[in-house]
Design an enzyme around this catalytic site. Sequence first.
Site, PDB file in Angstrom:
ATOM      1  N   LYS A 133       0.893  -1.175   0.000  1.00 44.05           N
ATOM      2  CA  LYS A 133       0.000   0.000   0.000  1.00 44.05           C
ATOM      3  C   LYS A 133       0.926   1.219   0.000  1.00 44.05           C
ATOM      4  O   LYS A 133       1.426   1.637   1.041  1.00 44.05           O
ATOM      5  CB  LYS A 133      -0.853  -0.046   1.282  1.00 44.05           C
ATOM      6  CG  LYS A 133      -2.197   0.632   1.223  1.00 44.05           C
ATOM      7  CD  LYS A 133      -2.172   2.064   0.808  1.00 44.05           C
ATOM      8  CE  LYS A 133      -1.757   3.039   1.867  1.00 44.05           C
ATOM      9  NZ  LYS A 133      -1.534   4.401   1.325  1.00 44.05           N
ATOM     10  N   GLU A 136       8.747   1.456  11.331  1.00 44.65           N
ATOM     11  CA  GLU A 136       9.745   2.525  11.163  1.00 44.65           C
ATOM     12  C   GLU A 136       8.978   3.828  11.270  1.00 44.65           C
ATOM     13  O   GLU A 136       8.280   4.222  10.337  1.00 44.65           O
ATOM     14  CB  GLU A 136      10.418   2.412   9.787  1.00 44.65           C
ATOM     15  CG  GLU A 136      11.214   1.141   9.578  1.00 44.65           C
ATOM     16  CD  GLU A 136      12.535   1.143  10.342  1.00 44.65           C
ATOM     17  OE1 GLU A 136      12.925   2.187  10.893  1.00 44.65           O
ATOM     18  OE2 GLU A 136      13.159   0.074  10.411  1.00 44.65           O
ATOM     19  N   CYS A 150      12.792  11.166   7.957  1.00 47.03           N
ATOM     20  CA  CYS A 150      12.664  10.771   9.361  1.00 47.03           C
ATOM     21  C   CYS A 150      13.994  10.949  10.082  1.00 47.03           C
ATOM     22  O   CYS A 150      14.047  11.140  11.283  1.00 47.03           O
ATOM     23  CB  CYS A 150      12.214   9.324   9.452  1.00 47.03           C
ATOM     24  SG  CYS A 150      13.287   8.226   8.513  1.00 47.03           S
ATOM     25  N   GLU A 152       8.134  17.004  14.933  1.00 44.25           N
ATOM     26  CA  GLU A 152       8.903  16.659  13.744  1.00 44.25           C
ATOM     27  C   GLU A 152       8.591  17.734  12.695  1.00 44.25           C
ATOM     28  O   GLU A 152       7.445  17.853  12.247  1.00 44.25           O
ATOM     29  CB  GLU A 152       8.455  15.267  13.270  1.00 44.25           C
ATOM     30  CG  GLU A 152       9.373  14.650  12.272  1.00 44.25           C
ATOM     31  CD  GLU A 152       8.944  13.218  11.907  1.00 44.25           C
ATOM     32  OE1 GLU A 152       7.759  12.863  12.050  1.00 44.25           O
ATOM     33  OE2 GLU A 152       9.816  12.457  11.445  1.00 44.25           O
TER      34      GLU A 152
HETATM   35  P1  NAP Z   1       1.716   8.635   7.437  1.00 45.27           P
HETATM   36  O1  NAP Z   1       0.701   9.681   7.340  1.00 45.27           O
HETATM   37  O2  NAP Z   1       1.824   7.868   8.685  1.00 45.27           O
HETATM   38  O3  NAP Z   1       1.478   7.683   6.186  1.00 45.27           O
HETATM   39  C1  NAP Z   1       2.322   6.608   5.890  1.00 45.27           C
HETATM   40  C2  NAP Z   1       1.551   5.564   5.119  1.00 45.27           C
HETATM   41  O4  NAP Z   1       0.506   5.048   5.934  1.00 45.27           O
HETATM   42  C3  NAP Z   1       0.884   6.084   3.859  1.00 45.27           C
HETATM   43  O5  NAP Z   1       0.908   5.078   2.870  1.00 45.27           O
HETATM   44  C4  NAP Z   1      -0.532   6.333   4.329  1.00 45.27           C
HETATM   45  O6  NAP Z   1      -1.500   6.311   3.316  1.00 45.27           O
HETATM   46  C5  NAP Z   1      -0.728   5.155   5.256  1.00 45.27           C
HETATM   47  N1  NAP Z   1      -1.796   5.328   6.231  1.00 45.27           N
HETATM   48  C6  NAP Z   1      -2.273   6.465   6.776  1.00 45.27           C
HETATM   49  N2  NAP Z   1      -3.263   6.182   7.649  1.00 45.27           N
HETATM   50  C7  NAP Z   1      -3.413   4.834   7.646  1.00 45.27           C
HETATM   51  C8  NAP Z   1      -4.274   3.938   8.336  1.00 45.27           C
HETATM   52  N3  NAP Z   1      -5.176   4.356   9.217  1.00 45.27           N
HETATM   53  N4  NAP Z   1      -4.159   2.617   8.080  1.00 45.27           N
HETATM   54  C9  NAP Z   1      -3.246   2.155   7.208  1.00 45.27           C
HETATM   55  N5  NAP Z   1      -2.405   2.965   6.520  1.00 45.27           N
HETATM   56  C10 NAP Z   1      -2.481   4.288   6.746  1.00 45.27           C
HETATM   57  O7  NAP Z   1       3.189   9.223   7.185  1.00 45.27           O
HETATM   58  P2  NAP Z   1       3.681  10.143   5.994  1.00 45.27           P
HETATM   59  O8  NAP Z   1       3.180  11.513   6.226  1.00 45.27           O
HETATM   60  O9  NAP Z   1       3.421   9.503   4.671  1.00 45.27           O
HETATM   61  O10 NAP Z   1       5.262  10.059   6.215  1.00 45.27           O
HETATM   62  C11 NAP Z   1       5.933  10.869   7.085  1.00 45.27           C
HETATM   63  C12 NAP Z   1       6.222  10.143   8.375  1.00 45.27           C
HETATM   64  O11 NAP Z   1       6.943   8.945   8.106  1.00 45.27           O
HETATM   65  C13 NAP Z   1       7.123  10.941   9.299  1.00 45.27           C
HETATM   66  O12 NAP Z   1       6.675  10.842  10.620  1.00 45.27           O
HETATM   67  C14 NAP Z   1       8.485  10.266   9.138  1.00 45.27           C
HETATM   68  O13 NAP Z   1       9.340  10.437  10.228  1.00 45.27           O
HETATM   69  C15 NAP Z   1       8.075   8.846   8.963  1.00 45.27           C
HETATM   70  N6  NAP Z   1       9.150   8.092   8.313  1.00 45.27           N
HETATM   71  C16 NAP Z   1       9.846   7.195   9.075  1.00 45.27           C
HETATM   72  C17 NAP Z   1      10.894   6.488   8.508  1.00 45.27           C
HETATM   73  C18 NAP Z   1      11.686   5.506   9.323  1.00 45.27           C
HETATM   74  O14 NAP Z   1      12.371   4.687   8.730  1.00 45.27           O
HETATM   75  N7  NAP Z   1      11.623   5.521  10.646  1.00 45.27           N
HETATM   76  C19 NAP Z   1      11.227   6.684   7.161  1.00 45.27           C
HETATM   77  C20 NAP Z   1      10.488   7.611   6.417  1.00 45.27           C
HETATM   78  C21 NAP Z   1       9.446   8.301   7.013  1.00 45.27           C
HETATM   79  P3  NAP Z   1      -1.990   7.695   2.622  1.00 45.27           P
HETATM   80  O15 NAP Z   1      -0.856   8.137   1.810  1.00 45.27           O
HETATM   81  O16 NAP Z   1      -3.159   7.300   1.827  1.00 45.27           O
HETATM   82  O17 NAP Z   1      -2.314   8.636   3.749  1.00 45.27           O
END
Ligand code: NAP
Length: 492
Positions: free
Chosen positions: A189, A265, A299, A396
Amino acid sequence: MTSSETTATIEGLSRPVPVQLFVGGTWQPAGGGATFEVRDPADASVLARVADATADDARAAMDAAAAAAPAWAATAPRERGEILRRTFEAMTGPRADDLALLMVRENGKTLTDARGELTYAAEFFRWFSEEAVRIDGDYRVAPAGGTRTVVVRQPVGISLAITPWNFPAAMLTRKLGPAFAAGCPVVVKPASETPLTALLLAELLAEAGLPDGVLSVLPTTSAKDVAGTAMADPRLRKVSFTGSTEVGRGLLKQAADQVLVSSMELGGNAPFIVCADADLDAAVEGAMVAKLRNGGEACTAANRFYVEDAVADEFARRLADRMGTLTLGRGDDEGVGLGPLVNEDTVGKVERIVKETVEAGARVVIGGERPEGPGYFYPPTVLVDVPAGSPATEEEIFGPVAPIVRFGSDEEVLALANGTEFGLVSYVFTGDLARGLRLAEALESGMVGLNRGVVSDPAAPFGGVKQSGIGREGGHEGLAEYLQTKYISFPL
Ligand code: NAP
């Protein structure tokens, strides 16, 4: 909105890119026939319309994965590795420019960042193509003699990979590489902001010989439904998520219902510590990478700069000088050093954090004002006199903003750095190796960059502690996340 398009033509790419779901080895429209728009963050124009998967599509992807699972687990490790290796060759050879430009178009990052991500992303396939043939076992003798124990490592089973938009290729290959090396089918996804890169990678994997059903890619605007359907299916055995801590917490609760193996992650809030004995030129260069790689949308981005009193003013001046030279613009335009942020929400959040931090007493050295015009741009920004505990050090940021806080002693800076629920990565710059190692050991994070502004490496176990995550991606540890241990006990 519905559409019968099967591919989209994106300016600058050598071939049209797929825009349909990839399920069971075929490209197909979403069950409901709906599509959604993917936009270019540089001007908010529509790049493509992509099939919008439903819960029924998630069930079809699970069916395809279940049908493919036994043969895939039984496929020779060398053959699984060769598929990864051929995809690595395609990513770094004939399709490299297409992939890099596609990430510029759908994410907004600069071409330099996109090329860097592509190299990093492809390396996961090369690394895990080599790991696939090194899955080992064990033969043990019981302490009392007689009984023998054979320990085997088997694929964990069908996995769900949920990825974010900030590294559309690398966050996916970091999961697919070890999953395929181990023999697991994966349902993906991708983030709704950046599904095209995932679809193009699926095309390359299929061309490299990945068997039908081993990979499904389900772009969707109904993340909760699609992921929830897969997670409620008893055939799913693992969920691997990269994204925000908030969404990760919710997924862990859902994973409990099926007792899924879970890798998380999650978010970061990296401290970047500059000691007075550091090489300041190296610290500034490290800060440029740690802060501005991917426009700050990482991140691992340095979120809070803690600089020892004696060098705080000089470091701030030098960093502001360097950041101030960056030209803001469309990611693939000549001379551009900083692209747009991914969407309106992200740029709005950065604006709010800067405003509230200034209201709390911080002073703007450069930047701080969103430019007029289309697209989601925010300028390089340096804030000094930042009170500890203000929004720029607590949240963040995910943008090109460097808040600088002064510190007086190692005890003080450790208390500040560790005073957060996050624990992904920390950076330390010092000329005293013993001091650096003492700080590195005391920092509560899964990774530490010591005199380095970047820690990512396919051969290293990337991951966080505290609420930054569970599990590791990359290295030998990355493969272990997709294997489970069984032993066979027998008398002799
Ligand atoms: P996000 O809003 O948590 O979304 C990540 C993924 O989850 C997207 O594919 C999103 O789909 C999906 N998603 C959202 N709500 C969901 C739910 N209720 N059930 C299942 N899937 C769901 O994060 P983001 O804004 O894309 O990314 C930024 C975040 O990622 C930051 O906090 C960053 O630190 C973190 N990150 C962490 C790492 C690491 O390795 N630790 C690496 C990169 C990024 P949609 O796109 O449709 O909303």
